[in-house]
Design a protein around this motif. Sequence first.
Motif, PDB file in Angstrom:
ATOM      1  N   VAL A   1      69.093  56.641  70.804  1.00 18.74           N
ATOM      2  CA  VAL A   1      69.387  55.424  71.563  1.00 18.74           C
ATOM      3  C   VAL A   1      69.840  54.363  70.581  1.00 18.74           C
ATOM      4  O   VAL A   1      69.225  54.178  69.519  1.00 18.74           O
ATOM      5  CB  VAL A   1      68.148  54.925  72.344  1.00 18.74           C
ATOM      6  CG1 VAL A   1      68.396  53.524  72.899  1.00 18.74           C
ATOM      7  CG2 VAL A   1      67.799  55.880  73.472  1.00 18.74           C
ATOM      8  N   HIS A   2      70.936  53.683  70.909  1.00 24.27           N
ATOM      9  CA  HIS A   2      71.420  52.549  70.133  1.00 24.27           C
ATOM     10  C   HIS A   2      71.546  51.356  71.071  1.00 24.27           C
ATOM     11  O   HIS A   2      72.111  51.488  72.163  1.00 24.27           O
ATOM     12  CB  HIS A   2      72.775  52.839  69.494  1.00 24.27           C
ATOM     13  CG  HIS A   2      72.738  53.918  68.462  1.00 24.27           C
ATOM     14  ND1 HIS A   2      72.655  55.259  68.791  1.00 24.27           N
ATOM     15  CD2 HIS A   2      72.763  53.862  67.104  1.00 24.27           C
ATOM     16  CE1 HIS A   2      72.635  55.971  67.682  1.00 24.27           C
ATOM     17  NE2 HIS A   2      72.700  55.150  66.646  1.00 24.27           N
ATOM     18  N   ALA A   3      71.030  50.209  70.684  1.00 20.01           N
ATOM     19  CA  ALA A   3      71.140  49.012  71.515  1.00 20.01           C
ATOM     20  C   ALA A   3      71.021  47.763  70.642  1.00 20.01           C
ATOM     21  O   ALA A   3      70.295  47.767  69.637  1.00 20.01           O
ATOM     22  CB  ALA A   3      70.065  49.003  72.603  1.00 20.01           C
ATOM     23  N   ASP A   4      71.738  46.711  71.029  1.00 22.48           N
ATOM     24  CA  ASP A   4      71.688  45.460  70.271  1.00 22.48           C
ATOM     25  C   ASP A   4      71.730  44.281  71.226  1.00 22.48           C
ATOM     26  O   ASP A   4      72.328  44.349  72.296  1.00 22.48           O
ATOM     27  CB  ASP A   4      72.872  45.367  69.307  1.00 22.48           C
ATOM     28  CG  ASP A   4      74.199  45.265  70.039  1.00 22.48           C
ATOM     29  OD1 ASP A   4      74.672  44.129  70.258  1.00 22.48           O
ATOM     30  OD2 ASP A   4      74.761  46.304  70.417  1.00 22.48           O
ATOM     31  N   PHE A   5      71.081  43.209  70.835  1.00 20.35           N
ATOM     32  CA  PHE A   5      71.113  41.970  71.611  1.00 20.35           C
ATOM     33  C   PHE A   5      71.050  40.807  70.629  1.00 20.35           C
ATOM     34  O   PHE A   5      69.995  40.489  70.092  1.00 20.35           O
ATOM     35  CB  PHE A   5      69.952  41.909  72.596  1.00 20.35           C
ATOM     36  CG  PHE A   5      70.030  40.796  73.620  1.00 20.35           C
ATOM     37  CD1 PHE A   5      70.915  39.731  73.482  1.00 20.35           C
ATOM     38  CD2 PHE A   5      69.199  40.802  74.722  1.00 20.35           C
ATOM     39  CE1 PHE A   5      70.982  38.714  74.417  1.00 20.35           C
ATOM     40  CE2 PHE A   5      69.256  39.794  75.677  1.00 20.35           C
ATOM     41  CZ  PHE A   5      70.146  38.742  75.525  1.00 20.35           C
ATOM     42  N   GLY A   6      72.183  40.181  70.400  1.00 20.24           N
ATOM     43  CA  GLY A   6      72.242  39.008  69.554  1.00 20.24           C
ATOM     44  C   GLY A   6      72.881  37.853  70.290  1.00 20.24           C
ATOM     45  O   GLY A   6      73.832  38.036  71.055  1.00 20.24           O
ATOM     46  N   MET A   7      72.369  36.658  70.069  1.00 27.86           N
ATOM     47  CA  MET A   7      72.910  35.450  70.691  1.00 27.86           C
ATOM     48  C   MET A   7      73.581  34.592  69.629  1.00 27.86           C
ATOM     49  O   MET A   7      73.131  34.535  68.480  1.00 27.86           O
ATOM     50  CB  MET A   7      71.802  34.664  71.379  1.00 27.86           C
ATOM     51  CG  MET A   7      71.142  35.416  72.516  1.00 27.86           C
ATOM     52  SD  MET A   7      70.077  34.366  73.538  1.00 27.86           S
ATOM     53  CE  MET A   7      68.785  33.960  72.356  1.00 27.86           C
ATOM     54  N   GLN A   8      74.633  33.900  70.042  1.00 23.02           N
ATOM     55  CA  GLN A   8      75.379  33.072  69.100  1.00 23.02           C
ATOM     56  C   GLN A   8      74.502  31.942  68.574  1.00 23.02           C
ATOM     57  O   GLN A   8      73.931  31.168  69.338  1.00 23.02           O
ATOM     58  CB  GLN A   8      76.628  32.496  69.771  1.00 23.02           C
ATOM     59  CG  GLN A   8      77.529  31.706  68.830  1.00 23.02           C
ATOM     60  CD  GLN A   8      78.105  32.591  67.733  1.00 23.02           C
ATOM     61  OE1 GLN A   8      78.741  33.595  68.022  1.00 23.02           O
ATOM     62  NE2 GLN A   8      77.857  32.229  66.487  1.00 23.02           N
ATOM     63  N   GLY A   9      74.374  31.847  67.291  1.00 24.82           N
ATOM     64  CA  GLY A   9      73.601  30.782  66.667  1.00 24.82           C
ATOM     65  C   GLY A   9      74.476  30.006  65.709  1.00 24.82           C
ATOM     66  O   GLY A   9      75.700  30.091  65.806  1.00 24.82           O
ATOM     67  N   PRO A  10      73.888  29.303  64.779  1.00 19.23           N
ATOM     68  CA  PRO A  10      72.424  29.161  64.643  1.00 19.23           C
ATOM     69  C   PRO A  10      71.880  28.114  65.604  1.00 19.23           C
ATOM     70  O   PRO A  10      72.537  27.117  65.887  1.00 19.23           O
ATOM     71  CB  PRO A  10      72.262  28.713  63.197  1.00 19.23           C
ATOM     72  CG  PRO A  10      73.523  27.942  62.907  1.00 19.23           C
ATOM     73  CD  PRO A  10      74.615  28.636  63.695  1.00 19.23           C
ATOM     74  N   PHE A  11      70.669  28.376  66.128  1.00 19.19           N
ATOM     75  CA  PHE A  11      70.009  27.402  66.977  1.00 19.19           C
ATOM     76  C   PHE A  11      69.243  26.417  66.091  1.00 19.19           C
ATOM     77  O   PHE A  11      68.712  26.789  65.048  1.00 19.19           O
ATOM     78  CB  PHE A  11      69.047  28.104  67.932  1.00 19.19           C
ATOM     79  CG  PHE A  11      69.730  29.035  68.893  1.00 19.19           C
ATOM     80  CD1 PHE A  11      70.250  28.552  70.080  1.00 19.19           C
ATOM     81  CD2 PHE A  11      69.879  30.389  68.606  1.00 19.19           C
ATOM     82  CE1 PHE A  11      70.894  29.395  70.973  1.00 19.19           C
ATOM     83  CE2 PHE A  11      70.523  31.244  69.489  1.00 19.19           C
ATOM     84  CZ  PHE A  11      71.040  30.737  70.681  1.00 19.19           C
ATOM     85  N   PRO A  12      69.170  25.151  66.491  1.00 24.01           N
ATOM     86  CA  PRO A  12      68.454  24.169  65.659  1.00 24.01           C
ATOM     87  C   PRO A  12      66.966  24.472  65.594  1.00 24.01           C
ATOM     88  O   PRO A  12      66.409  25.134  66.478  1.00 24.01           O
ATOM     89  CB  PRO A  12      68.726  22.846  66.386  1.00 24.01           C
ATOM     90  CG  PRO A  12      68.997  23.230  67.807  1.00 24.01           C
ATOM     91  CD  PRO A  12      69.706  24.553  67.728  1.00 24.01           C
ATOM     92  N   GLU A  13      66.315  23.988  64.566  1.00 22.29           N
ATOM     93  CA  GLU A  13      64.880  24.219  64.410  1.00 22.29           C
ATOM     94  C   GLU A  13      64.079  23.636  65.567  1.00 22.29           C
ATOM     95  O   GLU A  13      62.947  24.046  65.818  1.00 22.29           O
ATOM     96  CB  GLU A  13      64.388  23.635  63.084  1.00 22.29           C
ATOM     97  CG  GLU A  13      64.865  24.399  61.858  1.00 22.29           C
ATOM     98  CD  GLU A  13      64.332  25.831  61.803  1.00 22.29           C
ATOM     99  OE1 GLU A  13      63.210  26.070  62.295  1.00 22.29           O
ATOM    100  OE2 GLU A  13      65.040  26.699  61.270  1.00 22.29           O
ATOM    101  N   THR A  14      64.642  22.681  66.299  1.00 21.34           N
ATOM    102  CA  THR A  14      63.944  22.070  67.427  1.00 21.34           C
ATOM    103  C   THR A  14      64.023  22.923  68.693  1.00 21.34           C
ATOM    104  O   THR A  14      63.345  22.645  69.681  1.00 21.34           O
ATOM    105  CB  THR A  14      64.542  20.688  67.734  1.00 21.34           C
ATOM    106  OG1 THR A  14      65.967  20.824  67.919  1.00 21.34           O
ATOM    107  CG2 THR A  14      64.277  19.712  66.592  1.00 21.34           C
ATOM    108  N   SER A  15      64.841  23.988  68.670  1.00 22.15           N
ATOM    109  CA  SER A  15      64.995  24.845  69.841  1.00 22.15           C
ATOM    110  C   SER A  15      63.726  25.640  70.111  1.00 22.15           C
ATOM    111  O   SER A  15      63.012  26.040  69.184  1.00 22.15           O
ATOM    112  CB  SER A  15      66.176  25.804  69.630  1.00 22.15           C
ATOM    113  OG  SER A  15      66.180  26.830  70.596  1.00 22.15           O
TER     114      SER A  15
END
Length: 325
Positions: free
Chosen positions: A150-164
């Motif tokens: 099984v291969h799977a990936d989930f990445g979200m566009q960042g970088p998110f601020p430290e306050t997130s």
Amino acid sequence: MSDRIRWGILSTGSIAATFAEDLRLLPDAELAAVGSRTTESAERFAAAHGAARAHGSWQALVEDPGVDAIYVATPHSAHYEASMLALRAGKAVLCEKPFTLDVAESEEMVATARDSGVFLMEAMWMRCIPAIRKMAELVRDGAIGDPVSVHADFGMQGPFPETSRLRDRKLGGGALYDVGIYPVTFAHLFLGAPAAVQAWARMSAGGVDENTGMLLGYDSGAIAALTCSLLGDTARTGTVTGTLGRIDVRRDFFHPHGFTLWRQGETEEFDLPYEGKGYQFEAAEVHRCLREGLLESPLIPLGETLDILRLLAEISGIIGLDYSS
């Protein structure tokens, strides 16, 4: 059970709003009430989404006699407190994933539900999406032979601020528990619990993982290669390979509208479109279970939920992710 299942939503954030909107797609669902820590927040949410009643405390919501089931939509760190309030009040609970950041707390939630005879289910909506259910059925029926990877990936566009919230360790931030739980659950769906676990991560200054890779090994000889990230928008695809074929899931494997089955040099497209965001399917599963008198869902068994949380805890230990302080 009445003709309509009367829902109470605990919390008023974005995921609560999505759930409320998708409830409209179920003819036997009613958004009866919302509960928040403040009356103002509850009233705004009720006005926006058509809830009949707004409660300015969680306790008032779980004590509402016109509510059959509670959807817990708080940040991860508050799941335990909110769910236990509802369970002790005798209300069925659909708790957002992950149940908790501490396995012992999740085990206590499950024990409380079972001892009290109250329904409890993790809101792992991916497991309820029609295309995912069809994939699981095909694999069980031997459509791709014996699964080998099984291969799977989930990445979200960042970088998110430290306050997130995603970077706030006190709220359960980090890639693993927020988005990594999806590829881990995807692998578990087809391969079960692994026999060996390896993991690596880039940690943030605030102590949460922001880019994580996992390699899982199974007694069958199968492997799973999984990644999650808060730094970049990955392809978000999933693949299950077997000895006789392969299933490829398009973009956003965790709530797809279809997939491709490759077998013996031929391909077959499966298209299973749906309205909304897909949260209605987990609500419908709760409805089915309540009407049949079930205390847990055969689709998302509590034992499997705990197995996956134990695996996430093991990965956390390897990469140095610690929510305990």
